[in-house]
Scaffold this active site. Structure first.
Site, PDB file in Angstrom:
ATOM      1  CG  ASP A 164      -1.779   1.056   1.403  1.00 28.57           C
ATOM      2  OD1 ASP A 164      -1.592   2.184   0.729  1.00 28.57           O
ATOM      3  OD2 ASP A 164      -2.773   1.044   2.251  1.00 28.57           O
TER       4      ASP A 164
ATOM      5  CG  ASN B  66      -8.407  13.342 -11.506  1.00 29.00           C
ATOM      6  OD1 ASN B  66      -8.474  14.652 -11.631  1.00 29.00           O
ATOM      7  ND2 ASN B  66      -9.140  12.576 -10.581  1.00 29.00           N
TER       8      ASN B  66
ATOM      9  CB  VAL C 239      -3.370   5.075  -6.644  1.00 27.02           C
ATOM     10  CG1 VAL C 239      -2.021   5.859  -6.267  1.00 27.02           C
ATOM     11  CG2 VAL C 239      -2.833   3.474  -6.725  1.00 27.02           C
ATOM     12  CG  ASP C 240      -6.177  10.749  -7.435  1.00 32.08           C
ATOM     13  OD1 ASP C 240      -5.629  11.424  -6.490  1.00 32.08           O
ATOM     14  OD2 ASP C 240      -7.041  11.294  -8.294  1.00 32.08           O
TER      15      ASP C 240
ATOM     16  CE1 TYR D 164      -8.142   8.338 -15.656  1.00 31.34           C
ATOM     17  CE2 TYR D 164      -5.947   9.064 -16.220  1.00 31.34           C
ATOM     18  CZ  TYR D 164      -7.391   9.387 -15.633  1.00 31.34           C
ATOM     19  OH  TYR D 164      -7.497  10.662 -15.186  1.00 31.34           O
TER      20      TYR D 164
END
Length: 173
Positions: free
Chosen positions: A11, A25, A34-35, A126
């Site tokens: 992580d 993004n 992740v974001d 993505y």
């Protein structure tokens, strides 16, 4: 000399290092994967810092580029927000992905980062295929001297992503 590269499953929000790369993004306002995990772990100050990044044509960070903010609640000094391509929509997904990693590494060097933790950019929502994404990531990092960046740790969340990166480990020297 190119930085040393390590692969580890884990992580990225729990890593201790100088800077953590966020799979961001273009709006830099958090999201999923992740974001979202990085934003949750860093706390609300990260979102506030992202909102202070100037917008150009409604976006803060174009595809293939990176921006830097403090890391707040993470065990790092910086978060480097790198925006990889949306695979199915990009005219040059391989080039854009390589530029996103290179931009993150250039920012790291400019901010005296010696150890950088990276996820697998663009491989989640993505849609970038894992094998070519791993190859591009490793080749980009190994391609040259990135100044003071001595170590890049690819912190990979799933066994599938780890296996893809392991196939191309020899590219990292």
């Amino acid at each position: 000399m190119a930085p040393s590269i390590t692969l580890e499953r884990g992580d990225i929000t729990r890593v201790s290092c100088d800077a953590i790369v966020n799979a961001a993004n273009p709006k830099m306002l958090g999201g999923g994967g992740v974001d979202g995990a990085i934003h949750r772990a860093a706390g609300p100050e990260l979102l506030a810092a992202c909102r202070r990044v100037p917008k150009v044509n409604g976006i803060r960070c174009p595809f293939g580029e990176a921006r830097i903010t403090p890391a707040f609640g993470l065990d790092a000094r910086w978060v480097i927000h790198a925006v990889g391509p949306i695979y199915a929509r990009s005219e040059d997904p391989k080039g854009v992905l390589a530029r996103a990693y290179a931009s993150a590494l250039e920012l790291a060097a400019a901010h005296d980062v010696t150890e950088l933790a990276c996820p697998a950019l663009s491989t989640g929502a993505y849609g970038f295929p894992l094998d070519p994404a791993a190859r591009i990531a490793l080749e980009t990092v190994a391609s040259r001297d990135w100044g003071c960046v001595a170590r890049v740790r690819f912190v990979l969340f799933t066994a599938e992503v780890m296996a893809a990166f392991a196939k191309f480990r020899d590219l990292s020297g």
